[in-house]
Design an enzyme around this catalytic site. Structure first.
Site, short mmCIF file in Angstrom:
data_model
loop_
_atom_site.label_atom_id
_atom_site.label_comp_id
_atom_site.label_asym_id
_atom_site.label_seq_id
_atom_site.Cartn_x
_atom_site.Cartn_y
_atom_site.Cartn_z
CB CYS A 121 57.74 -4.45 -70.88
SG CYS A 121 59.12 -4.55 -72.04
CG ASP A 122 57.05 -2.53 -64.90
OD1 ASP A 122 56.52 -3.33 -64.12
OD2 ASP A 122 57.58 -1.48 -64.53
CE LYS A 123 54.42 -0.60 -63.86
NZ LYS A 123 55.50 -0.45 -64.82
CB CYS A 193 65.95 -2.63 -70.08
SG CYS A 193 65.18 -1.39 -71.13
CB SER A 472 62.99 2.41 -62.74
OG SER A 472 63.63 1.46 -63.55
#
Length: 557
Positions: A121-123, A193, A472
């Site tokens: 995921c992201d960070k 996601c 986002s």
């Protein structure tokens, strides 16, 4: 072979160190092998990470099979979706530097010979890559893989549609039973996601950077092939250690340009304009938001993946993934195929060996039949954003590519959401959310709730939103973020007043307010000293040191 791990193992004076390792169960032969640290961000709160305890076992198997000794340690991770629209989101971007620090600490205190970086995921992904380039020991990134899309009303869907459904409920378009159906249908299981949001954008760009194996970004989390890739990753890291191929040998300036080119072709998340410059900064490569601008006109947009279209990451997987996109871009010499990769070969040789090609032209368009002739992202500049701002132009309605309207000023995300939900925003308005940048937030919150509320209420073709914060990757519409300098650094966005006319021209890359230079300067002089919203703990320290968004929200070296 001289090993980095010899620092803690070799010689009679290291007998106490070996004694402690024996307490862990290590044998003589295991200590003689290359010792590979596995930074595992498994936890039981993030869907993208809930299965990493299983994936890590496959990585360990691959390392053992190749003659290495695996050692697992853990890092933290924030789920952006769960942290969204409350104080928790202030900690999401700052966690990136903390994750990098934790990897640096673990791999220096216990000198591993190589690293496998396991995250979804992201960070967490850029945090791990920053840690790897700081240490500059052989490293390879492995994603846990994307989530399968959910299904509702016989259509594939992802988490972004649940956020939009909240706006639909508020405007009376659906009832609570329908919202509950969205809630229960969007996220069917493990993985990041399902659309081209930040997590999946970064997993796919890791391939373009050369720091992950082919198909890393698109093999679904629940497919057996994800386990195969994990085993292959374990084998490859031992090879990289033996050949002494390090992250800085791979992540060169040209490799970063390759990543930006693929980003444009994918129509990736605007958050890459934070993470790519940040990783480059810690790699000692000079790269800023403005470098994205050099490629937006050159590289065509080749995919229509949510939120910019109907497809999801599983469709990208079946269509050939990032290798197919790299191969297609190479036809027009839009990438540098001479760059080294963790595959152990240069990019061009790797693409030939794996037979990279487009398998479904409805998902990945040929280079001569693009979705858009320009890249998925655009960098805007003007008197409102002298150092730049970013927009996912691939997800903007054609009607909103050029827009002017009155500023509706909000000093926080919460105030903006309340106004949107309360019906106080009118068609034509330009919502301005400021003091949400790296310093001003502090933490530069990701804001999916206001953009989803605008879309859910049917205003996304009539209302624009600009901020010194960020959005986002699931955001669609005329949502312009990373306005730099930020309000807390006395950027022009701090000078705006209610009703000022803001002019947006995405095709010509302009973002202006209809004010003269002297008026902006006089208004900024009248603003008092900025006082941080949070003056204690980690966020207070973060706000003190963090740079503006155009440089990637980084710390001084």
């Amino acid at each position: 072979m001289k090993k980095r791990s010899d620092l803690m193992i070799k010689g009679f004076e290291r007998a106490p160190h070996r004694s402690l390792l024996r307490a862990d169960g290590f044998t003589d032969w295991e200590m003689e092998r290359p010792i590979i640290g596995i930074a595992n961000s498994f936890n039981e709160i993030i869907p993208g990470h809930i299965h990493l305890d299983k994936i890590v076992e496959a990585v360990k198997a691959g390392i053992y099979a190749a003659g290495g000794t695996p050692v697992v340690f853990n890092t933290i991770g924030v789920c952006d979706g769960i942290a969204m629209n409350h104080q928790g989101m202030k900690y999401s971007l700052p966690s990136r530097e903390l994750i990098a620090d934790s990897i640096e600490i673990m791999a220096t205190s216990h000198p591993f010979d190589g690293l496998v970086l396991l995250a979804s995921c992201d960070k967490i992904i850029p945090g791990m890559l920053i840690g790897a380039v700081r240490l500059n020991i052989p490293s390879i990134f492995l994603s846990g893989g994307p989530m399968l899309p959910g299904r509702i009303n016989n259509k594939d869907m992802g988490l972004d549609k649940v956020f939009e459904a909240v706006g639909k409920l508020n405007s009376g378009k659906i009832d609570e039973k329908e919202l509950y159906n969205y809630e229960c249908s969007a996220c069917p299981g493990a993985g990041s996601c399902s659309g081209m949001f930040t997590a999946n954008t970064m997993s796919n760009l890791a391939e373009a950077l050369g720091i992950a194996l082919p198909m890393n970004g698109s093999i679904p989390a629940v497919f057996a092939e994800r386990v195969w890739l994990a085993k292959e990753t374990g084998k490859k890291i031992v090879e990289l250690v033996k050949r002494d191929i390090k992250p800085r040998d791979i992540m060169t300036k040209e490799a970063f340009y390759n990543a930006i080119a693929v980003d444009m072709a994918l129509g990736g998340s605007t958050n890459t304009a934070l993470h790519i410059p940040a990783i480059a900064y810690y790699t000692d490569v000079d790269l800023t938001l403005l470098d994205f601008d050099k490629l937006t006109d050159k590289v065509p947009h080749l995919t229509t993946i949510a939120p910019a279209g109907p497809h999801h990451i599983i469709d990208l997987y079946y269509a050939g993934g990032v290798p197919a996109i790299l191969s297609e871009l190479a036809k027009s010499k839009l990438i540098d195929t001479s760059q080294m990769t963790v595959y152990g070969k240069k990019m061009g040789d790797m693409l030939k060996e794996i037979g990279a090609r487009i398998k479904d032209e409805s998902v990945i368009r040929p280079i001569d039949k693009p979705v858009h002739k320009t890249g998925g992202l655009a960098v805007l500049r003007g008197n409102l954003a002298p150092d730049g701002a970013i927009v996912k132009q691939a997800a903007v309605s054609e009607k909103m590519l050029k827009h002017s309207g009155p500023a509706r000023i909000f000093e926080s995300e919460e105030d903006a959401v309340e106004a949107i939900m309360g019906g106080k925003i009118k068609r034509g308005d330009v919502i301005v959310i400021r003091y949400e940048g790296p310093k001003g937030g502090p933490g530069m919150r990701e804001m999916l709730s206001p953009t989803s509320a605008v879309a859910g209420m049917g205003l996304d073709e009539d209302v624009a939103l600009i901020t010194d914060g960020r959005f986002s990757g699931a955001t669609r519409g005329a949502s312009i973020g990373h306005v730099s300098p930020e309000a807390a650094a006395r950027g022009p966005i701090a000078a705006l007043k209610e009703g000022d006319i803001i002019e947006i021209d995405i095709p010509n890359k302009k973002l202006n307010v209809r004010l003269g230079e002297n008026e902006i300067k006089e208004r900024l002089k009248s603003i008092g000293e900025f006082k941080p919203k949070i003056d204690y703990g980690y966020l207070a320290r973060y706000a003190k040191f963090v740079s503006s968004a155009d440089k990637g929200a980084v710390f001084p070296k």
